[in-house]
Scaffold this motif. Structure first.
Motif, PDB file in Angstrom:
ATOM      1  N   ALA A 142       1.646  -4.200  -8.297  1.00  0.00           N
ATOM      2  CA  ALA A 142       1.737  -3.711  -6.920  1.00  0.00           C
ATOM      3  C   ALA A 142       2.383  -2.326  -6.867  1.00  0.00           C
ATOM      4  O   ALA A 142       1.939  -1.448  -6.126  1.00  0.00           O
ATOM      5  CB  ALA A 142       2.541  -4.693  -6.069  1.00  0.00           C
ATOM      6  N   SER A 148       0.288   1.182  -5.998  1.00  0.00           N
ATOM      7  CA  SER A 148       0.802   2.026  -4.911  1.00  0.00           C
ATOM      8  C   SER A 148       1.039   3.450  -5.393  1.00  0.00           C
ATOM      9  O   SER A 148       0.751   4.423  -4.686  1.00  0.00           O
ATOM     10  CB  SER A 148       2.110   1.437  -4.366  1.00  0.00           C
ATOM     11  OG  SER A 148       1.900   0.151  -3.825  1.00  0.00           O
ATOM     12  N   ILE A 177      -2.245   5.246  -5.613  1.00  0.00           N
ATOM     13  CA  ILE A 177      -2.787   5.499  -4.282  1.00  0.00           C
ATOM     14  C   ILE A 177      -2.127   6.724  -3.644  1.00  0.00           C
ATOM     15  O   ILE A 177      -2.774   7.531  -2.970  1.00  0.00           O
ATOM     16  CB  ILE A 177      -2.603   4.253  -3.380  1.00  0.00           C
ATOM     17  CG1 ILE A 177      -3.557   3.140  -3.813  1.00  0.00           C
ATOM     18  CG2 ILE A 177      -2.842   4.597  -1.916  1.00  0.00           C
ATOM     19  CD1 ILE A 177      -3.333   1.835  -3.072  1.00  0.00           C
ATOM     20  N   GLN A 194       5.607  -5.782  -0.122  1.00  0.00           N
ATOM     21  CA  GLN A 194       5.995  -4.668   0.728  1.00  0.00           C
ATOM     22  C   GLN A 194       6.589  -3.607  -0.199  1.00  0.00           C
ATOM     23  O   GLN A 194       7.679  -3.779  -0.749  1.00  0.00           O
ATOM     24  CB  GLN A 194       7.032  -5.110   1.763  1.00  0.00           C
ATOM     25  CG  GLN A 194       7.516  -3.987   2.662  1.00  0.00           C
ATOM     26  CD  GLN A 194       8.769  -4.389   3.431  1.00  0.00           C
ATOM     27  OE1 GLN A 194       9.584  -5.165   2.954  1.00  0.00           O
ATOM     28  NE2 GLN A 194       8.918  -3.855   4.635  1.00  0.00           N
ATOM     29  N   ILE A 252       3.631   0.622   1.800  1.00  0.00           N
ATOM     30  CA  ILE A 252       2.291   0.094   1.562  1.00  0.00           C
ATOM     31  C   ILE A 252       2.431  -1.414   1.463  1.00  0.00           C
ATOM     32  O   ILE A 252       3.310  -1.912   0.740  1.00  0.00           O
ATOM     33  CB  ILE A 252       1.672   0.654   0.267  1.00  0.00           C
ATOM     34  CG1 ILE A 252       1.518   2.172   0.361  1.00  0.00           C
ATOM     35  CG2 ILE A 252       0.318   0.017  -0.015  1.00  0.00           C
ATOM     36  CD1 ILE A 252       0.966   2.805  -0.900  1.00  0.00           C
ATOM     37  N   MET A 279       0.673  -4.832   0.277  1.00  0.00           N
ATOM     38  CA  MET A 279      -0.383  -5.283  -0.632  1.00  0.00           C
ATOM     39  C   MET A 279      -0.557  -6.792  -0.523  1.00  0.00           C
ATOM     40  O   MET A 279       0.414  -7.540  -0.353  1.00  0.00           O
ATOM     41  CB  MET A 279      -0.031  -4.929  -2.079  1.00  0.00           C
ATOM     42  CG  MET A 279       0.407  -3.495  -2.318  1.00  0.00           C
ATOM     43  SD  MET A 279      -0.964  -2.346  -2.309  1.00  0.00           S
ATOM     44  CE  MET A 279      -1.852  -2.862  -3.765  1.00  0.00           C
ATOM     45  N   TRP A 312      -4.800  -3.387  -0.911  1.00  0.00           N
ATOM     46  CA  TRP A 312      -3.836  -2.933   0.090  1.00  0.00           C
ATOM     47  C   TRP A 312      -4.327  -3.326   1.478  1.00  0.00           C
ATOM     48  O   TRP A 312      -5.509  -3.334   1.765  1.00  0.00           O
ATOM     49  CB  TRP A 312      -3.569  -1.427  -0.009  1.00  0.00           C
ATOM     50  CG  TRP A 312      -4.669  -0.531   0.459  1.00  0.00           C
ATOM     51  CD1 TRP A 312      -5.702  -0.062  -0.279  1.00  0.00           C
ATOM     52  CD2 TRP A 312      -4.854  -0.005   1.781  1.00  0.00           C
ATOM     53  NE1 TRP A 312      -6.533   0.722   0.490  1.00  0.00           N
ATOM     54  CE2 TRP A 312      -6.032   0.772   1.761  1.00  0.00           C
ATOM     55  CE3 TRP A 312      -4.157  -0.113   2.982  1.00  0.00           C
ATOM     56  CZ2 TRP A 312      -6.506   1.439   2.887  1.00  0.00           C
ATOM     57  CZ3 TRP A 312      -4.636   0.548   4.097  1.00  0.00           C
ATOM     58  CH2 TRP A 312      -5.793   1.318   4.047  1.00  0.00           C
ATOM     59  N   PHE A 337      -0.782   0.580   5.629  1.00  0.00           N
ATOM     60  CA  PHE A 337      -0.122   1.758   5.084  1.00  0.00           C
ATOM     61  C   PHE A 337       0.569   2.480   6.230  1.00  0.00           C
ATOM     62  O   PHE A 337      -0.066   2.874   7.202  1.00  0.00           O
ATOM     63  CB  PHE A 337      -1.167   2.661   4.429  1.00  0.00           C
ATOM     64  CG  PHE A 337      -0.653   3.966   3.906  1.00  0.00           C
ATOM     65  CD1 PHE A 337       0.412   4.015   3.024  1.00  0.00           C
ATOM     66  CD2 PHE A 337      -1.263   5.154   4.282  1.00  0.00           C
ATOM     67  CE1 PHE A 337       0.878   5.221   2.536  1.00  0.00           C
ATOM     68  CE2 PHE A 337      -0.820   6.376   3.796  1.00  0.00           C
ATOM     69  CZ  PHE A 337       0.262   6.399   2.922  1.00  0.00           C
ATOM     70  N   TYR A 373      -4.747   0.634   8.558  1.00  0.00           N
ATOM     71  CA  TYR A 373      -4.939  -0.756   8.155  1.00  0.00           C
ATOM     72  C   TYR A 373      -6.397  -0.978   7.775  1.00  0.00           C
ATOM     73  O   TYR A 373      -7.299  -0.247   8.194  1.00  0.00           O
ATOM     74  CB  TYR A 373      -4.525  -1.720   9.276  1.00  0.00           C
ATOM     75  CG  TYR A 373      -5.273  -1.506  10.572  1.00  0.00           C
ATOM     76  CD1 TYR A 373      -6.428  -2.235  10.857  1.00  0.00           C
ATOM     77  CD2 TYR A 373      -4.826  -0.577  11.514  1.00  0.00           C
ATOM     78  CE1 TYR A 373      -7.120  -2.037  12.043  1.00  0.00           C
ATOM     79  CE2 TYR A 373      -5.513  -0.379  12.690  1.00  0.00           C
ATOM     80  CZ  TYR A 373      -6.655  -1.111  12.953  1.00  0.00           C
ATOM     81  OH  TYR A 373      -7.340  -0.914  14.118  1.00  0.00           O
ATOM     82  N   SER A 425     -11.176   1.125   6.645  1.00  0.00           N
ATOM     83  CA  SER A 425      -9.822   1.470   7.051  1.00  0.00           C
ATOM     84  C   SER A 425      -9.856   2.159   8.407  1.00  0.00           C
ATOM     85  O   SER A 425     -10.752   2.951   8.696  1.00  0.00           O
ATOM     86  CB  SER A 425      -9.167   2.380   6.010  1.00  0.00           C
ATOM     87  OG  SER A 425      -9.893   3.576   5.858  1.00  0.00           O
TER      88      SER A 425
END
Length: 388
Positions: free
Chosen positions: A221, A225, A228, A313, A332, A334, A351, A354, A362, A370
């Motif tokens: 996770a 992140s 990303i 989180q 972010i 997940m 994810w 965000f 979202y 998204s």
């Protein structure tokens, strides 16, 4: 027993117990402790029993010896116990109604274990309120302890100088500020402090009692992140603000939003982002989100996304506000039930939501696309960096 609030030591795994001393009854806030008897209970059973007590499974040390005896590799008698194997420890965790996540480093050299960073794997779950059984190698043989908390070093010099002066990897993980773990050691007592550098060398086993259906681990996770957010990879922050700039009419951001937006963009460009992962039940995260300012924005988004049982989180911060003030600027979220899939881009790896200054993105469950909501008067600082 948890004492007055500390700015250094955080017992993240604790709960209230009613105890009786003489004729008096009172409540304490603590994590359980147990010692081995050298016969029916050795260090591994004692460690499992303390975890079981904390998780309300109420399985005793002798119970574990009895329950896992059929999984003995030699089929020898259970008592006197010689301790437990990794397989038996996993079976003991299953007896609690949990799913074991096991990292077995016994076949890896001590030199290579350091690069594996076992202390990071420990941190993700201890920070989430999940105690971790740790197997360590000693001069007298193997030994088991339980990590139930950690320290927090409230300065930036140590963590930043390691990469700036000594070429240590600059990974931007909040565990860089954790120099010791609070461990229950049945030989030396409760709430002892084990240096993370020591664990990096002597730890050969990590066993985590996960809730059911957690298929993305904390390490995954965090690094999903990281990719990303990386401006040289997916640059989700840059793309988000680019989309906001295309909205008609343009959002009229407050001066606070503009300030924190610029600070975040600068921190990302300078590769100074700090990520802090925490595993939460979905209902717990939802309660946190809906308690924030602009809760209607969160409420709308939360009704549009998938609702797994647990989420990661991953808080977004940078050293100046993270270590000195324990603040975060975004997150972010997940899906913890979504395994990381080989060959799939990090941006498509589970994810859900965000949040950064002025914006909430979202992933709409109905359209798989998204969507973005602007928050012109966003207070930006989501909450203090809380450790229990």
């Amino acid at each position: 027993i948890v004492g007055p609030s500390s700015q250094y030591i955080f017992l993240t795994c604790h709960k209230k117990y009613r105890i009786k001393v003489g004729s008096k009854r009172f409540t304490i806030d603590a994590f359980p402790y147990m010692q081995q008897d050298g016969l029916a209970v050795r260090c591994a059973q004692a460690a499992l029993a303390t975890i079981s007590n904390y998780l309300d499974a109420k399985i005793t040390g002798p119970d574990f010896t009895e329950k896992v005896k059929l999984h003995s590799p030699s089929a020898d008698r259970a008592i006197p116990s010689a301790g437990l194997t990794a397989r038996q420890i996993c079976m003991g965790i299953r007896e609690m109604g949990r799913e074991p996540l096991l990292f077995d480093l016994s076949s890896i050299s001590i030199e290579d274990r350091a690069s594996y960073s076992p202390e990071q794997h420990i941190y993700h779950y201890v920070e989430s309120g999940i105690p971790v059984l740790i197997g360590i190698q000693t001069a007298a043989g193997n030994h088991a302890v339980v990590a139930a908390g950690h320290t927090f070093t409230p300065d930036s010099w140590m963590a930043e100088s390691e990469s700036g002066y000594y070429n240590f990897p600059k990974d931007g993980i909040s565990s860089n500020w954790v120099r010791r773990y609070v461990v229950q050691d049945d030989n030396f007592g409760p709430y002892t402090l084990a240096p993370s550098e020591l664990l990096r060398g002597v730890c050969f086993l990590i066993a985590i009692p996960l809730p059911p259906h957690i298929y993305m681990d904390g390490y995954e996770a965090t690094y999903v992140s990281k990719y990303i957010l990386d401006p040289e990879q997916h640059n989700l922050i840059g793309h988000t603000y680019e989309k906001l700039g295309q909205l008609k009419p343009q959002p009229d951001f407050s001066s606070d939003v503009e300030f924190w937006k610029d600070e975040l963009i600068k921190a990302v460009a300078d590769k100074r982002i700090v990520l802090r992962p925490k595993l939460l039940a979905w209902d717990a995260y939802k309660k946190i989100a809906l308690s924030r300012a602009n809760s209607s924005v969160y409420s709308y988004a939360l009704n549009k996304i998938a609702t797994p049982n647990h989420v990661w989180q991953v808080e977004i911060s940078w050293p100046e506000i993270f270590c000195h003030q324990r603040l975060c600027i975004g997150e972010i979220v997940m899906d913890a039930s979504s395994p990381v899939k080989s060959g799939l881009s990090p941006i498509d790896q589970g994810w859900l939501l965000f949040k950064i200054p002025g914006a909430l993105i979202y992933r709409n469950l109905e359209t798989s696309q998204s969507e973005i909501n602007s928050i012109p008067n966003d207070p930006c600082i989501l909450r203090h960096h809380q450790c229990k």
